[in-house]
Design a protein around this motif. Structure first.
Motif, PDB file in Angstrom:
ATOM      1  N   ALA A  27      -6.862  25.162  -5.415  1.00 26.40           N
ATOM      2  CA  ALA A  27      -6.863  26.385  -6.225  1.00 26.40           C
ATOM      3  C   ALA A  27      -6.542  27.602  -5.368  1.00 26.40           C
ATOM      4  O   ALA A  27      -5.755  28.462  -5.767  1.00 26.40           O
ATOM      5  CB  ALA A  27      -8.218  26.555  -6.918  1.00 26.40           C
ATOM      6  N   GLY A  28      -7.133  27.684  -4.185  1.00 31.11           N
ATOM      7  CA  GLY A  28      -6.840  28.801  -3.287  1.00 31.11           C
ATOM      8  C   GLY A  28      -5.388  28.820  -2.854  1.00 31.11           C
ATOM      9  O   GLY A  28      -4.763  29.877  -2.767  1.00 31.11           O
ATOM     10  N   ALA A  75      -1.383  37.520   2.552  1.00 34.12           N
ATOM     11  CA  ALA A  75      -1.238  36.504   1.509  1.00 34.12           C
ATOM     12  C   ALA A  75      -0.729  35.201   2.100  1.00 34.12           C
ATOM     13  O   ALA A  75      -1.233  34.118   1.772  1.00 34.12           O
ATOM     14  CB  ALA A  75      -0.294  37.006   0.417  1.00 34.12           C
ATOM     15  N   ILE A  76       0.242  35.291   2.993  1.00 33.77           N
ATOM     16  CA  ILE A  76       0.767  34.081   3.633  1.00 33.77           C
ATOM     17  C   ILE A  76      -0.310  33.427   4.499  1.00 33.77           C
ATOM     18  O   ILE A  76      -0.458  32.202   4.499  1.00 33.77           O
ATOM     19  CB  ILE A  76       2.029  34.418   4.452  1.00 33.77           C
ATOM     20  CG1 ILE A  76       3.155  34.821   3.504  1.00 33.77           C
ATOM     21  CG2 ILE A  76       2.448  33.243   5.320  1.00 33.77           C
ATOM     22  CD1 ILE A  76       4.383  35.370   4.193  1.00 33.77           C
ATOM     23  N   GLY A  77      -1.067  34.244   5.216  1.00 35.76           N
ATOM     24  CA  GLY A  77      -2.166  33.708   6.024  1.00 35.76           C
ATOM     25  C   GLY A  77      -3.199  32.988   5.184  1.00 35.76           C
ATOM     26  O   GLY A  77      -3.712  31.936   5.583  1.00 35.76           O
ATOM     27  N   GLY A  78      -3.510  33.528   4.015  1.00 29.11           N
ATOM     28  CA  GLY A  78      -4.463  32.865   3.121  1.00 29.11           C
ATOM     29  C   GLY A  78      -3.933  31.550   2.587  1.00 29.11           C
ATOM     30  O   GLY A  78      -4.676  30.561   2.496  1.00 29.11           O
ATOM     31  N   ILE A  79      -2.652  31.520   2.253  1.00 30.08           N
ATOM     32  CA  ILE A  79      -2.042  30.279   1.770  1.00 30.08           C
ATOM     33  C   ILE A  79      -2.114  29.208   2.859  1.00 30.08           C
ATOM     34  O   ILE A  79      -2.503  28.062   2.596  1.00 30.08           O
ATOM     35  CB  ILE A  79      -0.583  30.529   1.333  1.00 30.08           C
ATOM     36  CG1 ILE A  79      -0.540  31.399   0.079  1.00 30.08           C
ATOM     37  CG2 ILE A  79       0.152  29.214   1.092  1.00 30.08           C
ATOM     38  CD1 ILE A  79       0.849  31.916  -0.264  1.00 30.08           C
ATOM     39  N   VAL A  80      -1.752  29.598   4.074  1.00 32.19           N
ATOM     40  CA  VAL A  80      -1.784  28.650   5.192  1.00 32.19           C
ATOM     41  C   VAL A  80      -3.209  28.187   5.468  1.00 32.19           C
ATOM     42  O   VAL A  80      -3.455  27.000   5.709  1.00 32.19           O
ATOM     43  CB  VAL A  80      -1.137  29.274   6.447  1.00 32.19           C
ATOM     44  CG1 VAL A  80      -1.363  28.423   7.676  1.00 32.19           C
ATOM     45  CG2 VAL A  80       0.349  29.495   6.216  1.00 32.19           C
ATOM     46  N   ALA A  81      -4.168  29.103   5.418  1.00 33.89           N
ATOM     47  CA  ALA A  81      -5.564  28.748   5.675  1.00 33.89           C
ATOM     48  C   ALA A  81      -6.078  27.749   4.643  1.00 33.89           C
ATOM     49  O   ALA A  81      -6.748  26.768   5.004  1.00 33.89           O
ATOM     50  CB  ALA A  81      -6.428  30.010   5.677  1.00 33.89           C
ATOM     51  N   PHE A  82      -5.775  27.981   3.376  1.00 32.73           N
ATOM     52  CA  PHE A  82      -6.217  27.046   2.343  1.00 32.73           C
ATOM     53  C   PHE A  82      -5.515  25.699   2.480  1.00 32.73           C
ATOM     54  O   PHE A  82      -6.122  24.645   2.242  1.00 32.73           O
ATOM     55  CB  PHE A  82      -5.999  27.615   0.943  1.00 32.73           C
ATOM     56  CG  PHE A  82      -7.169  28.423   0.452  1.00 32.73           C
ATOM     57  CD1 PHE A  82      -8.356  27.815   0.104  1.00 32.73           C
ATOM     58  CD2 PHE A  82      -7.072  29.794   0.336  1.00 32.73           C
ATOM     59  CE1 PHE A  82      -9.438  28.552  -0.342  1.00 32.73           C
ATOM     60  CE2 PHE A  82      -8.146  30.545  -0.109  1.00 32.73           C
ATOM     61  CZ  PHE A  82      -9.335  29.932  -0.449  1.00 32.73           C
ATOM     62  N   ALA A  83      -4.238  25.712   2.873  1.00 30.73           N
ATOM     63  CA  ALA A  83      -3.518  24.455   3.068  1.00 30.73           C
ATOM     64  C   ALA A  83      -4.132  23.657   4.222  1.00 30.73           C
ATOM     65  O   ALA A  83      -4.348  22.442   4.095  1.00 30.73           O
ATOM     66  CB  ALA A  83      -2.045  24.726   3.328  1.00 30.73           C
ATOM     67  N   LEU A  84      -4.422  24.328   5.317  1.00 31.93           N
ATOM     68  CA  LEU A  84      -5.023  23.634   6.463  1.00 31.93           C
ATOM     69  C   LEU A  84      -6.436  23.142   6.152  1.00 31.93           C
ATOM     70  O   LEU A  84      -6.818  22.041   6.554  1.00 31.93           O
ATOM     71  CB  LEU A  84      -5.036  24.556   7.682  1.00 31.93           C
ATOM     72  CG  LEU A  84      -3.673  24.880   8.280  1.00 31.93           C
ATOM     73  CD1 LEU A  84      -3.815  25.893   9.407  1.00 31.93           C
ATOM     74  CD2 LEU A  84      -2.975  23.619   8.753  1.00 31.93           C
ATOM     75  N   ALA A  85      -7.197  23.962   5.443  1.00 28.68           N
ATOM     76  CA  ALA A  85      -8.545  23.539   5.060  1.00 28.68           C
ATOM     77  C   ALA A  85      -8.483  22.334   4.121  1.00 28.68           C
ATOM     78  O   ALA A  85      -9.262  21.380   4.266  1.00 28.68           O
ATOM     79  CB  ALA A  85      -9.293  24.693   4.391  1.00 28.68           C
TER      80      ALA A  85
END
Length: 58
Positions: free
Chosen positions: A34-35, A5-15
């Motif tokens: 949204a992500g 979940a943390i990895g997904g949050i970081v990935a969406f933030a970077l994207a």
């Protein structure tokens, strides 16, 4: 599951940051936002899930 979940949050933030800096389509930026927000919802669901899972395996 919390690290995912943390990895997904970081990935969406970077994207989202990349889209914003590249002046990309605004719809992509909204998708990243949204992500990012839904990632916190997923994180809130995964913390108790992992806590219960850890208790069952001890």
């Amino acid at each position: 599951m919390v690290p995912f979940a943390i990895g997904g949050i970081v990935a969406f933030a970077l994207a989202g940051l990349a889209v914003w800096l590249a002046n990309g389509p605004s719809s992509w930026l909204w998708i990243c936002l949204a992500g990012f927000v839904w990632g916190f919802v997923g994180l809130a669901a995964m913390i108790p899930h992992d806590r219960k899972r850890r208790g069952r395996h001890q």
